[in-house]
Design a protein around this motif. Structure first.
Motif, short mmCIF file in Angstrom:
data_model
loop_
_atom_site.label_atom_id
_atom_site.label_comp_id
_atom_site.label_asym_id
_atom_site.label_seq_id
_atom_site.Cartn_x
_atom_site.Cartn_y
_atom_site.Cartn_z
N PRO A 32 0.81 -1.23 0.00
CA PRO A 32 0.00 0.00 0.00
C PRO A 32 0.84 1.27 0.00
O PRO A 32 0.49 2.26 -0.66
N VAL A 33 1.96 1.27 0.74
CA VAL A 33 2.77 2.48 0.86
C VAL A 33 3.37 2.90 -0.48
O VAL A 33 3.32 4.07 -0.86
N THR A 34 3.92 1.94 -1.22
CA THR A 34 4.52 2.26 -2.52
C THR A 34 3.47 2.79 -3.48
O THR A 34 3.72 3.75 -4.23
N THR A 55 -4.42 12.56 3.82
CA THR A 55 -4.57 11.96 5.16
C THR A 55 -5.94 11.33 5.34
O THR A 55 -6.09 10.38 6.10
N PHE A 56 -6.95 11.86 4.64
CA PHE A 56 -8.27 11.23 4.67
C PHE A 56 -8.19 9.79 4.16
O PHE A 56 -8.89 8.90 4.66
N LEU A 57 -7.31 9.55 3.19
CA LEU A 57 -7.15 8.21 2.62
C LEU A 57 -6.12 7.38 3.37
O LEU A 57 -6.32 6.20 3.62
N ASN A 58 -4.99 8.02 3.73
CA ASN A 58 -3.87 7.27 4.29
C ASN A 58 -4.05 6.91 5.76
O ASN A 58 -3.72 5.80 6.18
N PHE A 59 -4.57 7.84 6.56
CA PHE A 59 -4.74 7.57 7.99
C PHE A 59 -5.60 6.33 8.25
O PHE A 59 -5.19 5.44 9.01
N PRO A 60 -6.80 6.24 7.67
CA PRO A 60 -7.60 5.05 7.94
C PRO A 60 -6.96 3.77 7.40
O PRO A 60 -7.08 2.72 8.02
N LEU A 61 -6.28 3.88 6.25
CA LEU A 61 -5.64 2.68 5.69
C LEU A 61 -4.57 2.15 6.63
O LEU A 61 -4.55 0.95 6.97
N GLY A 76 3.79 3.62 12.98
CA GLY A 76 4.87 4.52 13.38
C GLY A 76 5.58 5.19 12.23
O GLY A 76 6.11 6.28 12.37
N PHE A 77 5.60 4.52 11.08
CA PHE A 77 6.35 5.02 9.92
C PHE A 77 5.44 5.44 8.77
O PHE A 77 5.54 6.54 8.24
N GLY A 78 4.50 4.57 8.39
CA GLY A 78 3.67 4.83 7.22
C GLY A 78 2.61 5.90 7.42
O GLY A 78 2.16 6.51 6.44
N LEU A 79 2.24 6.16 8.66
CA LEU A 79 1.14 7.08 8.94
C LEU A 79 1.42 8.49 8.42
O LEU A 79 0.56 9.13 7.82
N LEU A 80 2.64 8.98 8.63
CA LEU A 80 2.98 10.35 8.26
C LEU A 80 3.70 10.46 6.91
O LEU A 80 4.08 11.55 6.49
N GLU A 115 10.83 14.14 11.66
CA GLU A 115 10.82 14.56 10.26
C GLU A 115 9.63 15.46 9.96
O GLU A 115 9.74 16.43 9.20
N PHE A 116 8.48 15.16 10.57
CA PHE A 116 7.30 15.99 10.37
C PHE A 116 7.57 17.44 10.76
O PHE A 116 7.21 18.37 10.04
N PHE A 117 8.23 17.63 11.90
CA PHE A 117 8.50 19.00 12.37
C PHE A 117 9.60 19.68 11.55
O PHE A 117 9.50 20.88 11.27
N LEU A 118 10.62 18.92 11.14
CA LEU A 118 11.66 19.49 10.30
C LEU A 118 11.11 19.95 8.96
O LEU A 118 11.33 21.09 8.52
N ASN A 119 10.39 19.04 8.29
CA ASN A 119 9.81 19.38 6.99
C ASN A 119 8.82 20.54 7.11
O ASN A 119 8.80 21.45 6.28
N GLY A 120 8.00 20.47 8.16
CA GLY A 120 6.98 21.50 8.35
C GLY A 120 7.57 22.87 8.57
O GLY A 120 7.04 23.88 8.07
N TYR A 121 8.69 22.93 9.28
CA TYR A 121 9.35 24.23 9.51
C TYR A 121 9.77 24.87 8.19
O TYR A 121 9.49 26.06 7.94
N PHE A 122 10.44 24.10 7.34
CA PHE A 122 10.95 24.66 6.08
C PHE A 122 9.83 24.90 5.06
O PHE A 122 9.90 25.85 4.28
#
Length: 244
Positions: free
Chosen positions: A17-19, A55-61, A94-98, A157-164
């Motif tokens: 699913p992730v790919t 996120t509507f699609l990925n979070f529930p998956l 832990g990894f695929g969610l974000l 990574e979420f916070f680093l990416n979000g900052y830039f």
């Protein structure tokens, strides 16, 4: 050797699913963001819409896969691969969610010509992730601690990416959290409803079917009742396409 085998099996299944999702994200978002790079306000709106829909699609998956991991492994691989389940759950939750948010941010930075920032972020994230892995190994934790490193790295990574992304595209951490939290809350509610079925004694195939039905019904039902924007947008788009 056993741990490597269990991890590899979990990773192979999680990659499916992730790919697929990552391919769609990269093919769709980057060209759109590139066209909007000179209009910061339009780019910000495009990023917001992308995060809400993805996120509507990925979070529930991802969360459904975490909840239903054990019956899925029993069905697909057999009883002998049940030790792979914790690895699979950490990879999805832990990894695929974000992951879709990470890719959206990276594509936005590339679109506005910040490839050097992207490279710097990749170096920092890889170094941090490897450092965590070696730390957990040094402290004597078992193989599952590598999954903890993935999860912590993804969160950082979420916070680093979000900052830039906030700095160069006007769509920062607070804006992203405001857009993804409604979908996350509804996915958690649906997960709790589906997980509650594990306390009922039934065959794993029946459990898998019941959990899938419950998850989808609760997720879409709460989305509709709460009038979450991403759900309303997708319903409107679907109706428009059907009319055409």
């Amino acid at each position: 050797k056993a741990d490597v085998g269990y991890y590899s099996q979990a990773k192979h299944l999680q990659d499916v699913p992730v790919t697929s999702i990552m391919t769609i994200v990269n093919q769709v978002t980057f060209p759109i963001f590139s066209k909007l790079q000179d209009d910061k306000e339009q780019l910000k709106r495009g990023l917001s819409r992308s995060v809400k829909v993805l996120t509507f699609l990925n979070f529930p998956l991802m969360m459904a896969l975490v909840i239903m991991a054990e019956p899925i492994f029993r069905l697909v691989f057999g009883e002998q691969w049940i030790p792979s389940v914790p690895y699979f759950q950490w990879l999805c939750g832990g990894f695929g969610l974000l992951l879709v948010i990470h890719n959206t941010n990276i594509n936005a930075l590339k679109a506005v010509g910040k490839s050097k920032i992207v490279l710097l972020l990749e170096i920092i994230k890889r170094a941090f992730g490897l450092g965590l892995m070696f730390l957990f190994i040094y402290l004597g934790f078992d193989a599952i601690s590598i999954m903890w490193a993935f999860a912590i790295s993804s969160f950082v990574e979420f916070f680093l990416n979000g900052y830039f992304t906030g700095k160069y595209a006007g769509y920062g951490i607070l804006s992203q959290m405001r857009d993804l939290i409604p979908n996350l809350i509804v996915a958690l509610v649906a997960s709790a409803a589906a997980y509650s079925l594990t306390f009922i004694n039934m065959h794993y195939l029946l459990l898998l079917v019941m959990q899938a039905i419950t998850f989808v019904m609760v997720y879409l039902g709460v989305m509709k009742i709460a009038k979450v924007e991403s759900f309303n947008y997708l319903v409107a788009e679907l109706k428009s396409k059907l009319k055409k």
